[in-house]
Every structure is written in structure tokens, then in C-alpha cells.
Design an enzyme around this catalytic site. Sequence first.
Site, PDB file in Angstrom:
ATOM      1  N   ARG A   1     -23.701   7.325  14.488  1.00  0.00           N
ATOM      2  CA  ARG A   1     -23.240   7.551  13.114  1.00  0.00           C
ATOM      3  C   ARG A   1     -21.835   6.961  12.962  1.00  0.00           C
ATOM      4  NH1 ARG A   1     -27.914   8.593  12.490  1.00  0.00           N
ATOM      5  NH2 ARG A   1     -28.794  10.524  11.645  1.00  0.00           N
TER       6      ARG A   1
ATOM      7  N   ARG B   1     -24.914  12.524  19.738  1.00  0.00           N
ATOM      8  CA  ARG B   1     -24.796  11.239  19.056  1.00  0.00           C
ATOM      9  C   ARG B   1     -23.561  10.470  19.506  1.00  0.00           C
ATOM     10  NH1 ARG B   1     -26.045  13.605  13.039  1.00  0.00           N
ATOM     11  NH2 ARG B   1     -28.265  13.132  13.040  1.00  0.00           N
TER      12      ARG B   1
ATOM     13  N   ASP C   1       0.437   1.746   9.282  1.00  0.00           N
ATOM     14  CA  ASP C   1      -0.032   0.971  10.447  1.00  0.00           C
ATOM     15  C   ASP C   1       0.972   0.923  11.601  1.00  0.00           C
ATOM     16  OD1 ASP C   1      -2.218   0.472   8.898  1.00  0.00           O
ATOM     17  OD2 ASP C   1      -1.883  -1.672   8.653  1.00  0.00           O
TER      18      ASP C   1
ATOM     19  N   GLU D   1      -9.781  -1.196  11.982  1.00  0.00           N
ATOM     20  CA  GLU D   1     -10.474  -2.073  11.018  1.00  0.00           C
ATOM     21  C   GLU D   1     -10.252  -3.564  11.302  1.00  0.00           C
ATOM     22  OE1 GLU D   1      -8.671  -1.583   7.124  1.00  0.00           O
ATOM     23  OE2 GLU D   1      -6.672  -1.934   7.938  1.00  0.00           O
TER      24      GLU D   1
ATOM     25  N   GLY E   1       0.836  -1.201   0.000  1.00  0.00           N
ATOM     26  CA  GLY E   1       0.000   0.000   0.000  1.00  0.00           C
ATOM     27  C   GLY E   1       0.865   1.243   0.000  1.00  0.00           C
TER      28      GLY E   1
ATOM     29  N   MET F   1      -7.576   2.637   9.842  1.00  0.00           N
ATOM     30  CA  MET F   1      -6.802   1.486   9.374  1.00  0.00           C
ATOM     31  C   MET F   1      -6.017   0.843  10.512  1.00  0.00           C
ATOM     32  SD  MET F   1      -5.630   2.280   5.496  1.00  0.00           S
ATOM     33  CE  MET F   1      -6.838   2.168   4.170  1.00  0.00           C
ATOM     34  N   GLY F   2      -5.576  -0.369  10.272  1.00  0.00           N
ATOM     35  CA  GLY F   2      -4.851  -1.138  11.275  1.00  0.00           C
ATOM     36  C   GLY F   2      -5.290  -2.587  11.138  1.00  0.00           C
TER      37      GLY F   2
END
Length: 344
Positions: A268, A163, A128, A223, A11, A170-171
Amino acid sequence: MKKIGVLTGGGDCPGLNAVIRAVVKRALDTYNLQVLGIREGWAGLVKGRVEPLTYFSISGILPRGGTILGTSRTNPLKSEETLQRVLNTIKKFGIDGLVVIGGEDTLGVAGRLHEMGIPVVGVPKTIDNDLPCTDYTFGFDTAVSIVTEAIDRLHTTAESHHRVMVIEVMGRHTGWIATIAGIAGGADCILIPEIPFKIDAVAAMIKRRCERGKTFSIIVVAEGVEFGAADGQVVQDEKTDEFGHALLGGVGIVIGKKIQELTGMETRVTNLGYIQRGGTPTAFDRVLATRFGVKAVDLLARKEYGKMVCLRGNSVESVDLQEVTSSSKTINPELYGVAELFFG
Ligand code: F6P
């Protein structure tokens, strides 16, 4: 040694161009070495896509995100044929040494090539920050800054609407971005792959906050946490890349729904996705990437092959590639403990 090659694999990551610039500058100025840029990671060696890099090629690239060389998740070790093509390209272009900039997969291939006698040096790259043997990988600091700013922005809207905001970051294996940006942004809970959690406990904590008058909550989720079918990770696509990784993403939505159900609070979800990887690197990442690039060429010039450059404290050192590719660097409990102090 007359000619070296440089490639970027896996990436993309802010700071890749800063490493390439440093490699070219060090090689040309200090060692009078020619530099070949290899296109699209290992695919460039498989396909023979190689071009000379000059002062002109690196002009103005320091602050630019992405990689001027392109990148891919090609695994050249997937067959005897592709490996042979890599070896042929190295021979054909007279590449005497290779700077390989990448994460666990790309550096894993570099380690294998080193065992086969190819002179390689690795540079650790990943937003990461999960590569062992280095305090930091470049790109991480930029990702953390982006996520922190996003948390700050989500805070004000969460507060206005009373809320719960779930922010997925990411991770894949570890929660470095989630933990550090979560601390910096004042997250009320941080969920990471290293630490198992109970969603009921998260919901109870949000309710307690509410009872205390804190009618909003910020939940940061890496994630890679396991909250999917059969307690596995949530994937966007079952198909895996050439290194066997599925594309993660979507766990924030699953967790957000559950939180709404358990707390009755409007929830949300924001998935920051590739925003975390794009754009200009921070000053810290530019400097780290530059130091890594310089050191990588020094190692090649000194014939110290099979090493990865690394940061220890404030010193740029090197470590055997073999040591690097065997595990992930996880969050230490002391650091997570600091984040936890502010939960709820
Ligand atoms: O390795 C960094 C990373 O950002 C992971 O956190 C993420 O799972 C992965 O890359 C996704 O990358 P891509 O979609 O480019 O394969």
C-alpha cells in the site's frame, strides 16, 4: 533607514508567521522602523501590493501555519519589464531594506537584486532543509514530526495486515525529511535522491525480513528519487513553474507497484503531500524562526546587506547570499549510514 519591507516566497512552510512577527517586533521596538508587508512573494513587488504591518497585524500569529502575507512562485527576473516594476515599487513605497524569506529560488532572486544595489537580507525557509550554509531551515522540524507520527500510525496497520507500506514524503533534491523521519520512525528502508538504489535489492531485503518473521515493511521514499521514465524523477505535470521546476509526486506508487510485483506481498502507498507543510509549527521551528527574524532586521539596521541569516550549532549567524544559492545541502553519508544500520 526608515522603512523596511518583508516578503515570503515559494512554497509555504510552518514558521513563516513567526519570522514575520519577529521582523515587525524587532523593527518597531528596537530600531523605530516602519514595516511594509509585501503580498504574495515577489508578485507583490511586481504588482505594487504592499501594506503596513503593525503590532495589530502580528497579534496571535506565532503558532499559525502558512503566511499572513501570502506567497507565490513568481519570478520577477523573468523579464526586464517585471524587474523594472519591482524596482519601481521599491522606490514608490520608499523601501530602504528588504527581508526576503524563502528557499533556493526566492533567495536566488534576492541575491541578484543585491548585486543590482537593492539592500536585501535573506531568511532560509524550506521544509526540505536543503539550503546550504545553515544547519537547519525552519519548517523542517515540523515536517519531520508530522512524518514521524504518520510512520508510527502506518506501522501498526502494516503489522496487522502483513503489508509493505510505502510512504512518499517531500524532498525535491534531497532526502532530509525521509532520512530523519525514517530514522525516528524506524523505517526498514529509506530511498533518497542522493543515493542510487536497485529495486531488486529492496525487494530482496523485504523478502529476507519476511523469512525472519517480519511480515511487514516500512519503506520511506523521497519524492525526488529517480525511478520514472528514462530513469528521471516522477512528475505529476510536465509543466514547470517560473523557476523551471516540475511538480513532483507519484514515485511512491511506481515503487509500490514494483515491490508488490517482485515480492508478491500486498503493498500500500501513502503520499503525505501537503499535510507535511500545513498547520502549526513545532516549538523548535517557532524559536528558530523568531531568532532568524530578529537577526535579519539587525543585519539590515547594520547595513550588512546581501547576507542570509543561518544557524550554526546553536548560534544564529550570517553568510553571503552568493554562497547559498549555488548548491543544495545533501545528506551526509555518516547520517545515512546510521539509517542504513536499521534497514532489513
Ligand atoms: O520546496 C518544498 C517543497 O515542499 C518540495 O519538496 C516540493 O516538491 C514542492 O515544495 C512542492 O510545492 P508546490 O506544489 O507548492 O509547488
